[in-house]
Design an enzyme around this catalytic site. Structure first.
Site, PDB file in Angstrom:
ATOM      1  N   HIS A 297      -1.529  -6.096  -2.856  1.00 17.12           N
ATOM      2  CA  HIS A 297      -1.088  -5.649  -1.532  1.00 17.12           C
ATOM      3  C   HIS A 297      -0.051  -6.574  -0.894  1.00 17.12           C
ATOM      4  O   HIS A 297       0.946  -6.109  -0.341  1.00 17.12           O
ATOM      5  CB  HIS A 297      -2.304  -5.514  -0.614  1.00 17.12           C
ATOM      6  CG  HIS A 297      -2.003  -4.909   0.716  1.00 17.12           C
ATOM      7  ND1 HIS A 297      -1.537  -3.623   0.865  1.00 17.12           N
ATOM      8  CD2 HIS A 297      -2.094  -5.418   1.975  1.00 17.12           C
ATOM      9  CE1 HIS A 297      -1.362  -3.357   2.147  1.00 17.12           C
ATOM     10  NE2 HIS A 297      -1.686  -4.431   2.835  1.00 17.12           N
TER      11      HIS A 297
ATOM     12  N   ASP B 176      -4.275  -1.024  -4.344  1.00 21.00           N
ATOM     13  CA  ASP B 176      -3.466  -2.246  -4.458  1.00 21.00           C
ATOM     14  C   ASP B 176      -4.267  -3.493  -4.092  1.00 21.00           C
ATOM     15  O   ASP B 176      -3.689  -4.508  -3.721  1.00 21.00           O
ATOM     16  CB  ASP B 176      -2.205  -2.142  -3.599  1.00 21.00           C
ATOM     17  CG  ASP B 176      -2.495  -2.119  -2.100  1.00 21.00           C
ATOM     18  OD1 ASP B 176      -3.687  -2.150  -1.712  1.00 21.00           O
ATOM     19  OD2 ASP B 176      -1.536  -2.061  -1.306  1.00 21.00           O
TER      20      ASP B 176
ATOM     21  N   SER C 135       2.179  -2.613   5.022  1.00 16.45           N
ATOM     22  CA  SER C 135       0.769  -2.474   5.338  1.00 16.45           C
ATOM     23  C   SER C 135       0.553  -1.710   6.645  1.00 16.45           C
ATOM     24  O   SER C 135       1.059  -0.602   6.813  1.00 16.45           O
ATOM     25  CB  SER C 135       0.131  -3.870   5.394  1.00 16.45           C
ATOM     26  OG  SER C 135      -1.256  -3.803   5.514  1.00 16.45           O
TER      27      SER C 135
END
Length: 654
Positions: free
Chosen positions: A609, A557, A317
């Site tokens: 994610h 995502d 991320s």
């Protein structure tokens, strides 16, 4: 055995010895035989009676099983009731209990029960000592079903180990936004007794929030306008090591399954480290307050020295932007360092061009579905903190600036270009009765909101955006080399070069096919409209009653849009303008497996994610990259990023 035990007990009562002798022994033997015959006769009668009264002998077993199941359910309910009673005695909870119960759904109740079972030791420590309760807790732990262990009993790491493969490169993990636990080192009076307890993550956070939500919020807030971002008398710091990122909450894993699989191929604390950080801070404050990049550099050098191999860095991320800032910082400190110490970089779900979510967080304090923490997501973010306080909290976290869209209209689209071919997707903000805004216009809108909001955090954020950040895109032929020494560009991958390290390999792994926030529909607060909040410090709020919904969705995502996940890796980083030393860049994508919608299991085939960190295919590829498995080192692109990149390339002049 039963007969002789009874016989011994009787003899012991009469004579103090368990060894009868002579005539006594003979008489005892006869009595024992008589009792045995009588017992057999009675057992036969009971057996006949049970056959007559029941269609089959299995029914009695079923009855016993049902009784056992009922007892287990009752015991679980009892622990839940005791836990809720204890929590309900805390004064702040009494005021919010009714609202919390109304908001809970069945899944939340199941989640809450699991959390209480995991934290039952802490609960019992606050209750009077009770052996029965402690035994009950142990019993419930034994019967609680561990679905993660069930799901991952066949681990990719074990497959590679069975083939005799073992990792040789040291590995450093850089976590993303909100996925590192933060512990308290200094606090206000309301935090007495919570020294080195987690204020973000872990079971203790739940207790802090339930006890005093305003105390928790004051400790989580920063004062970025000062030279030192900590509020007076408050210090929260990132919990160190891998246990700070494996599970964010009990039973809510983040890096946990990947760490477990890395251990399967020979990794331990000597060659696997997690370089955790305070994810609220800007990269600048990470270094000036915590010396994060200095320590990261030293840690990599130590691992390389001890293991005799260059290091692999894995990020998730927002960690991708932390990595990008680090390699620019370290090359300014020591040119050639990346080539000397850094073997490969694995980027998982990296927000290399930001995220649309950053806009809503900083415009109105609304960040729904970003904090993907099941129960706490809804009740902390939306129910227990007022919108005004939440907005002020978010604006004190300068790290959120990294999540704003980068590349401007050239990448995200304008009146003449829609990056994904979907009409209207180029407009990140729509305002009722005021029109639509492209990316550049949306950033100007945010800037205007900061100017009109009279809070210190907002004014400081305005200056930070204006003077210390850049959101544009450098085109081929323009000067980009000069940006290498200017930190304002270091988290924007379109405005800096990759390090000049020809032996470095970059691997981008991400999911797609999940509905992802792609824009917002806002409405101006109206005093005459009583269906919306009247918040003088938040003039615009997401229009949740809009017929089409307040959030516009696209491909990604669930947190990061596809263009941010894939464009740099699939296209821009293949061009010498951004990659002057021809660093090898590979992309592997993971389509979301819709079958898991019918299962409550996280990970598996998910492209979500956070949950992708438990995706079995992704874990297998990560281990393959680390182990130099050829098929894992190749690209595999199946998403619409291919067509999307063609349009952006043309606009950038590639």
């Amino acid at each position: 055995t039963h007969t002789h035990m009874n016989q011994g007990q009787v003899s012991k009562k009469k004579g103090g010895s368990t060894q009868p002798s002579g005539k006594k022994k003979g008489r005892a033997s006869k009595r024992a035989k008589a009792k045995a015959k009588k017992a057999q006769a009675e057992e036969g009668k009971r057996s006949d009676a049970s056959v007559k009264s029941s269609p089959s002998s299995s029914s009695s077993d079923d009855s016993e099983n049902q009784k056992g199941g009922f007892k287990r359910k009752w015991l679980a309910f009892f622990v839940l009731a005791v836990s809720l009673y204890y929590v309900s005695t805390l004064p702040p909870v009494k005021n919010t209990a009714r609202e919390l119960v109304i908001a809970l759904n069945l899944d939340d109740v199941k989640f809450l029960r699991r959390k209480m079972l995991e934290g039952v030791d802490e609960l019992l420590s606050r209750l009077p000592a009770s052996t029965s309760l402690t035994s009950l807790a142990d019993f419930l732990r034994r019967i609680e079903f561990d679905r993660e262990d069930f799901l991952y009993q066949d681990r990719p790491g074990l497959e590679f180990r069975a083939k005799g493969l073992k990792g040789k490169y040291p590995v450093v993990m850089i976590p993303g936004f909100i996925t590192t636990q933060l512990e308290m080192w200094e606090g206000e009076e309301c935090s007495d007794g919570l020294f080195q307890r987690t204020f973000w993550g872990g079971f203790s956070m739940v207790g802090v929030v339930l006890r005093d939500i305003s105390c928790w919020a004051r400790h989580m807030k920063l004062v970025p306008h000062s030279g030192h971002p900590d509020p007076p008398g408050i210090k929260l710091r990132a919990l160190p090591a891998t246990h700070a990122v494996d599970y964010l909450f009990p039973n809510y894993w983040v890096w946990g399954h990947l760490i477990r699989n890395l251990a399967d191929i020979g990794y331990d604390s000597n060659n696997l480290v997690a370089e955790t950080y305070d994810w609220r801070l800007s990269p600048h404050h990470l270094e000036t307050r915590d010396h994060y990049f200095t320590k990261l550099k030293s840690q990599v050098e130590l691992l390389v020295k001890v293991n005799g191999e260059k290091a692999i860095i894995i990020s998730h991320s927002m960690g991708s932007q932390v990595w990008l800032y680090f390699v620019k910082w370290v090359e300014n400190e020591e040119p050639g360092w990346v080539e000397k110490y850094h073997h490969r970089y694995i980027n998982i779900g990296g927000s290399l061009l930001g995220s649309v979510k950053g806009l809503s967080a900083l415009i109105s304090g609304e960040m729904r579905d970003t904090i993907e923490l099941e129960l706490l997501r809804a009740h902390i973010a939306d129910k227990m903190i007022s919108p005004v306080d939440r907005l002020d909290l978010f604006r004190s976290w300068l790290s959120l600036v990294n999540l704003l869209p980068q590349g401007g209209d050239l990448v995200w689209g304008d009146e003449d270009f829609s990056r994904d071919g979907v009409a209207g997707s180029q407009y990140l903000v729509e305002i009722e009765n005021e029109g639509t805004l492209t990316t550049d216009q949306a950033l100007e809108f945010l800037f205007k909101q900061l100017k009109t909001t009279n809070t210190t955090a907002s004014l400081w954020l305005k200056d930070y955006l204006k003077n210390e950040k850049s959101f544009g895109a450098s085109r081929p032929g323009e000067d980009i080399a000069s940006h290498n020494s200017d930190p304002k560009y270091w988290v924007n991958s379109l405005e800096v070069e990759l390090p000049r390290a020809p032996s470095l390999g970059i691997h981008c792994l991400y999911g797609y096919g999940r509905p992802t926030e792609n824009g917002y529909r806002y409405v101006k607060q109206n005093k005459e409209d009583l269906t919306r909040s009247q918040l003088k410090d938040i003039p615009y709020m997401v229009d949740t009653i809009h017929p089409a919904g307040g959030v516009k969705l696209g491909n990604g995502d669930s947190t990061v849009p596809l263009v941010s996940l894939g464009y740099m890796c699939h296209s821009a980083w293949k061009h010498p303008h951004w990659n002057p030393s021809n660093v090898s860049v590979f992309t592997r994508e993971y389509a979301h497996d819709s079958a898991i919608l019918f299962s409550s299991l996280r990970g598996s085939g998910s492209a979500d994610h956070v949950d992708i960190l438990g995706n079995v295919k992704l874990m297998k590829d990560i281990l393959g990259i680390i182990l130099d498995v050829p098929e894992a080192l190749a690209s595999n692109v199946t998403s619409p990023i291919v067509e999307m990149a063609k349009g952006i390339d043309q606009r950038l002049g590639i």
